[in-house]
Design a protein around this motif. Structure first.
Motif, PDB file in Angstrom:
ATOM      1  N   TYR A  38      12.161  -0.414 -13.638  1.00 31.25           N
ATOM      2  CA  TYR A  38      12.254   0.831 -12.870  1.00 31.25           C
ATOM      3  C   TYR A  38      12.739   0.425 -11.482  1.00 31.25           C
ATOM      4  CZ  TYR A  38      10.965   4.915 -10.166  1.00 31.25           C
ATOM      5  OH  TYR A  38      11.016   5.986  -9.325  1.00 31.25           O
ATOM      6  N   ASP A  39      13.867   0.937 -11.082  1.00 33.37           N
ATOM      7  CA  ASP A  39      14.466   0.483  -9.824  1.00 33.37           C
ATOM      8  C   ASP A  39      14.251   1.462  -8.674  1.00 33.37           C
ATOM      9  OD1 ASP A  39      16.109   2.573 -10.473  1.00 33.37           O
ATOM     10  OD2 ASP A  39      17.958   1.391 -10.566  1.00 33.37           O
ATOM     11  N   TYR A  54      11.074  12.531 -17.193  1.00 30.47           N
ATOM     12  CA  TYR A  54      10.455  12.583 -15.862  1.00 30.47           C
ATOM     13  C   TYR A  54       8.959  12.294 -15.905  1.00 30.47           C
ATOM     14  CZ  TYR A  54      14.903  14.508 -14.504  1.00 30.47           C
ATOM     15  OH  TYR A  54      16.224  14.660 -14.294  1.00 30.47           O
ATOM     16  N   TYR A  55       8.326  12.708 -17.000  1.00 34.93           N
ATOM     17  CA  TYR A  55       6.888  12.451 -17.102  1.00 34.93           C
ATOM     18  C   TYR A  55       6.634  10.956 -17.194  1.00 34.93           C
ATOM     19  CZ  TYR A  55       2.109  12.314 -18.729  1.00 34.93           C
ATOM     20  OH  TYR A  55       0.770  12.026 -18.833  1.00 34.93           O
ATOM     21  N   LEU A  56       7.452  10.249 -18.008  1.00 33.08           N
ATOM     22  CA  LEU A  56       7.301   8.802 -18.164  1.00 33.08           C
ATOM     23  C   LEU A  56       7.542   8.094 -16.828  1.00 33.08           C
ATOM     24  CD1 LEU A  56       6.953   6.316 -20.049  1.00 33.08           C
ATOM     25  CD2 LEU A  56       9.419   6.374 -20.377  1.00 33.08           C
ATOM     26  N   ILE A  57       8.613   8.510 -16.147  1.00 33.80           N
ATOM     27  CA  ILE A  57       8.931   7.888 -14.855  1.00 33.80           C
ATOM     28  C   ILE A  57       7.786   8.118 -13.868  1.00 33.80           C
ATOM     29  CG2 ILE A  57      10.469   8.062 -12.836  1.00 33.80           C
ATOM     30  CD1 ILE A  57      12.791   8.436 -14.845  1.00 33.80           C
ATOM     31  N   TYR A  58       7.261   9.335 -13.869  1.00 33.53           N
ATOM     32  CA  TYR A  58       6.136   9.653 -12.975  1.00 33.53           C
ATOM     33  C   TYR A  58       4.932   8.766 -13.296  1.00 33.53           C
ATOM     34  CZ  TYR A  58       2.063  12.013 -11.112  1.00 33.53           C
ATOM     35  OH  TYR A  58       0.882  12.259 -10.471  1.00 33.53           O
ATOM     36  N   GLU A  59       4.646   8.594 -14.571  1.00 36.41           N
ATOM     37  CA  GLU A  59       3.507   7.768 -14.993  1.00 36.41           C
ATOM     38  C   GLU A  59       3.683   6.315 -14.544  1.00 36.41           C
ATOM     39  OE1 GLU A  59       0.568   8.315 -17.673  1.00 36.41           O
ATOM     40  OE2 GLU A  59       0.753   9.696 -15.995  1.00 36.41           O
ATOM     41  N   ILE A  60       4.869   5.778 -14.792  1.00 35.67           N
ATOM     42  CA  ILE A  60       5.136   4.384 -14.416  1.00 35.67           C
ATOM     43  C   ILE A  60       5.030   4.233 -12.898  1.00 35.67           C
ATOM     44  CG2 ILE A  60       6.895   2.539 -14.382  1.00 35.67           C
ATOM     45  CD1 ILE A  60       5.768   3.122 -17.184  1.00 35.67           C
ATOM     46  N   LYS A  61       5.631   5.200 -12.191  1.00 36.85           N
ATOM     47  CA  LYS A  61       5.667   5.114 -10.736  1.00 36.85           C
ATOM     48  C   LYS A  61       4.256   5.215 -10.141  1.00 36.85           C
ATOM     49  CE  LYS A  61       8.070   7.130  -6.806  1.00 36.85           C
ATOM     50  NZ  LYS A  61       8.884   8.224  -6.327  1.00 36.85           N
ATOM     51  N   SER A  62       3.499   6.209 -10.583  1.00 40.58           N
ATOM     52  CA  SER A  62       2.174   6.426  -9.978  1.00 40.58           C
ATOM     53  C   SER A  62       1.209   5.287 -10.332  1.00 40.58           C
ATOM     54  CB  SER A  62       1.596   7.773 -10.394  1.00 40.58           C
ATOM     55  OG  SER A  62       1.422   7.808 -11.784  1.00 40.58           O
ATOM     56  N   LYS A  63       1.320   4.808 -11.566  1.00 36.88           N
ATOM     57  CA  LYS A  63       0.435   3.696 -11.951  1.00 36.88           C
ATOM     58  C   LYS A  63       0.827   2.413 -11.215  1.00 36.88           C
ATOM     59  CE  LYS A  63      -0.863   5.503 -16.509  1.00 36.88           C
ATOM     60  NZ  LYS A  63      -2.199   5.948 -16.111  1.00 36.88           N
ATOM     61  N   SER A  64       2.138   2.204 -11.027  1.00 36.58           N
ATOM     62  CA  SER A  64       2.584   1.006 -10.298  1.00 36.58           C
ATOM     63  C   SER A  64       2.130   1.073  -8.843  1.00 36.58           C
ATOM     64  CB  SER A  64       4.114   0.891 -10.348  1.00 36.58           C
ATOM     65  OG  SER A  64       4.532   0.713 -11.676  1.00 36.58           O
ATOM     66  N   GLU A  65       2.189   2.260  -8.259  1.00 39.74           N
ATOM     67  CA  GLU A  65       1.744   2.433  -6.863  1.00 39.74           C
ATOM     68  C   GLU A  65       0.287   2.023  -6.702  1.00 39.74           C
ATOM     69  OE1 GLU A  65       3.151   3.445  -4.073  1.00 39.74           O
ATOM     70  OE2 GLU A  65       4.978   4.561  -4.607  1.00 39.74           O
ATOM     71  N   SER A  66      -0.514   2.261  -7.754  1.00 41.81           N
ATOM     72  CA  SER A  66      -1.952   2.007  -7.628  1.00 41.81           C
ATOM     73  C   SER A  66      -2.253   0.523  -7.383  1.00 41.81           C
ATOM     74  CB  SER A  66      -2.706   2.507  -8.867  1.00 41.81           C
ATOM     75  OG  SER A  66      -2.418   1.697  -9.979  1.00 41.81           O
ATOM     76  N   PHE A  67      -1.357  -0.379  -7.884  1.00 39.73           N
ATOM     77  CA  PHE A  67      -1.570  -1.813  -7.628  1.00 39.73           C
ATOM     78  C   PHE A  67      -1.411  -2.125  -6.139  1.00 39.73           C
ATOM     79  CE2 PHE A  67       0.464  -1.921 -11.957  1.00 39.73           C
ATOM     80  CZ  PHE A  67      -0.670  -2.283 -12.658  1.00 39.73           C
ATOM     81  N   LEU A  68      -0.470  -1.401  -5.534  1.00 41.68           N
ATOM     82  CA  LEU A  68      -0.052  -1.771  -4.175  1.00 41.68           C
ATOM     83  C   LEU A  68      -0.997  -1.237  -3.104  1.00 41.68           C
ATOM     84  CD1 LEU A  68       3.778  -1.262  -4.705  1.00 41.68           C
ATOM     85  CD2 LEU A  68       2.415  -3.316  -5.046  1.00 41.68           C
ATOM     86  N   GLY A  69      -1.927  -0.382  -3.515  1.00 40.59           N
ATOM     87  CA  GLY A  69      -2.941   0.102  -2.573  1.00 40.59           C
ATOM     88  C   GLY A  69      -4.211  -0.734  -2.640  1.00 40.59           C
ATOM     89  N   SER A  70      -4.115  -1.848  -3.322  1.00 38.66           N
ATOM     90  CA  SER A  70      -5.293  -2.691  -3.545  1.00 38.66           C
ATOM     91  C   SER A  70      -5.947  -3.155  -2.240  1.00 38.66           C
ATOM     92  CB  SER A  70      -4.859  -3.909  -4.367  1.00 38.66           C
ATOM     93  OG  SER A  70      -5.681  -4.990  -4.097  1.00 38.66           O
ATOM     94  N   SER A  71      -7.269  -3.252  -2.259  1.00 40.65           N
ATOM     95  CA  SER A  71      -7.992  -3.750  -1.082  1.00 40.65           C
ATOM     96  C   SER A  71      -7.637  -5.210  -0.791  1.00 40.65           C
ATOM     97  CB  SER A  71      -9.498  -3.601  -1.290  1.00 40.65           C
ATOM     98  OG  SER A  71      -9.886  -4.180  -2.507  1.00 40.65           O
ATOM     99  N   LEU A  72      -7.202  -5.943  -1.818  1.00 39.78           N
ATOM    100  CA  LEU A  72      -6.809  -7.339  -1.573  1.00 39.78           C
ATOM    101  C   LEU A  72      -5.502  -7.401  -0.788  1.00 39.78           C
ATOM    102  CD1 LEU A  72      -7.697  -9.062  -4.980  1.00 39.78           C
ATOM    103  CD2 LEU A  72      -8.888  -9.250  -2.799  1.00 39.78           C
ATOM    104  N   ILE A  73      -4.588  -6.461  -1.067  1.00 38.22           N
ATOM    105  CA  ILE A  73      -3.345  -6.424  -0.291  1.00 38.22           C
ATOM    106  C   ILE A  73      -3.652  -5.997   1.153  1.00 38.22           C
ATOM    107  CG2 ILE A  73      -1.133  -5.207  -0.038  1.00 38.22           C
ATOM    108  CD1 ILE A  73      -0.833  -5.354  -3.074  1.00 38.22           C
ATOM    109  N   LYS A  74      -4.586  -5.079   1.312  1.00 38.69           N
ATOM    110  CA  LYS A  74      -4.990  -4.694   2.682  1.00 38.69           C
ATOM    111  C   LYS A  74      -5.593  -5.895   3.412  1.00 38.69           C
ATOM    112  CE  LYS A  74      -5.678   0.136   1.588  1.00 38.69           C
ATOM    113  NZ  LYS A  74      -6.603   0.967   0.818  1.00 38.69           N
ATOM    114  N   GLU A  75      -6.373  -6.689   2.679  1.00 43.50           N
ATOM    115  CA  GLU A  75      -6.963  -7.891   3.278  1.00 43.50           C
ATOM    116  C   GLU A  75      -5.865  -8.865   3.696  1.00 43.50           C
ATOM    117  OE1 GLU A  75     -10.265  -8.148   3.818  1.00 43.50           O
ATOM    118  OE2 GLU A  75      -9.869 -10.063   4.821  1.00 43.50           O
TER     119      GLU A  75
END
Lengths: 186, 151
Positions: A38-39, A54-75
């Motif tokens: 997904y580019d 669009y539903y698949l793209i939305y699912e991939i995008k929103s789930k991928s975003e969830s990794f990047l909000g990790s508390s470890l990345i904030k740390e």
């Protein structure tokens, strides 16, 4: 034995805007690798754009975003002096065994990283507390001294619930993609 | 780096580095960088290789010896078997732990990257390191400070 194997899983966001996702699944029986990318705009399977879903793209995008909000990345962000230009989450050192898939989890903020493993990724640990009970190798360039390194170790255990959620999300994304490209889950 | 050697839950030997503002006179030489040691099978504290009680004004050092060794015993109580621990001079956190000659924890720094390998779970690593750090910060360091062997 699994009829597919995970060989790559990578999510990154550049300059707070462009989300990229890439995974590769190997089907050993036919020596075929399937890459899904997904580019930020479209979903591409083995180089060809997947029919707009669009539903698949939305699912991939929103789930991928969830990794990047990790508390470890904030740390990690606390140890970077630069304005954010990169966030990332990936699986490295993926090893497939008959009973499951182990991998290292790698969290990235700019040039700082924190990687630990091996973690049972497929299937995930049923108990999130298991993460800090099993031996883990840990590597990071975000600590300037031993005390900070130990603080990051504590950060991993404090984030165990979130890490478990991330691993579950990896499985959910794979499940969605496997269904879409018509591969049976084992 | 400091070292702690434990056998059957008791301290066998240790070596820790401290820096003092008021010098200790060793062989008549004012000394600020101190290596405090206990050797195996010897129940005395040594400062830079000299028995502490033989140093000028060494009586207070001799008085703290039993308490000091008892605090190190508390660290050794964490391990059922023979253990050899290397600790960071500043934080007093473990850099490596060997149990019966086998490494169960190693932390290495190469350039800007720290790498930890262990046979323990992170919970155990944190429990052990917290206990060692607390014994140093709350017991050993204040005891040494009280007789001028630290800070």
């Amino acid at each position: 034995m699994a009829n597919w194997e995970l060989t790559k899983f990578k999510v990154k966001k550049i300059n707070k805007s462009t989300l990229n996702f890439e995974t590769e699944i190997l089907i050993p029986e036919i020596y075929k690798a399937i890459t899904v990318v997904y580019d930020g705009k479209q979903l591409i399977v083995n180089g060809s754009e997947l029919k707009q879903d669009y539903y698949l793209i939305y699912e991939i995008k929103s789930k991928s975003e969830s990794f990047l909000g990790s508390s470890l990345i904030k740390e990690l962000s606390k140890h970077s002096r630069n304005e954010e230009y990169l966030r990332g989450f990936s699986l490295t050192k993926i090893s497939v065994y008959p009973d499951g898939t182990l991998a290292n989890l790698r969290y990235v903020y700019n040039d700082k990283f924190l990687e630990f493993g091996s973690v049972l990724v497929i299937p995930p640990y049923k108990d999130w507390e298991k993460l800090c009970k099993v031996p883990l190798a840990v590597e990071t360039n975000a600590a300037s001294n031993v005390k900070i390194f130990y603080d990051l170790l504590s950060g991993i255990c404090r984030s165990a619930v979130m890490i478990n959620a991330n691993v579950n999300t990896v499985n959910e994304i794979l499940k969605i993609l496997l269904q879409k490209i018509g591969i049976n889950e084992s | 780096m400091g070292t702690i050697q434990c056998g059957k839950k008791f301290i066998q030997s240790f070596s820790i580095y401290t820096k003092v503002k008021e010098p200790i006179y060793i062989g008549g030489v004012p000394t600020y960088d101190l290596y405090l040691e206990k050797y195996p099978h010897q129940g005395y504290l040594y400062v830079n290789g000299v028995s502490a009680k033989e140093l000028p004004a060494g009586a207070p050092y001799q008085i703290i010896e039993p308490k000091l060794f008892a605090y190190f015993d508390e660290i050794c109580e964490l391990f059922n078997d023979d253990a050899y621990i290397v600790i960071d001079d500043i934080s007093y956190l473990p850099l490596s732990i060997q149990v019966n000659g086998k490494y169960v924890l190693t932390i290495e720094r190469v350039g800007t990257t720290f790498t930890m390998n262990t046979e323990l779970g992170l919970n155990d690593v944190r429990n052990i390191s917290n206990k060692i750090e607390n014994i140093f910060k709350n017991k050993i360091i204040p005891l040494l400070k009280g007789v001028g062997l630290y800070g």
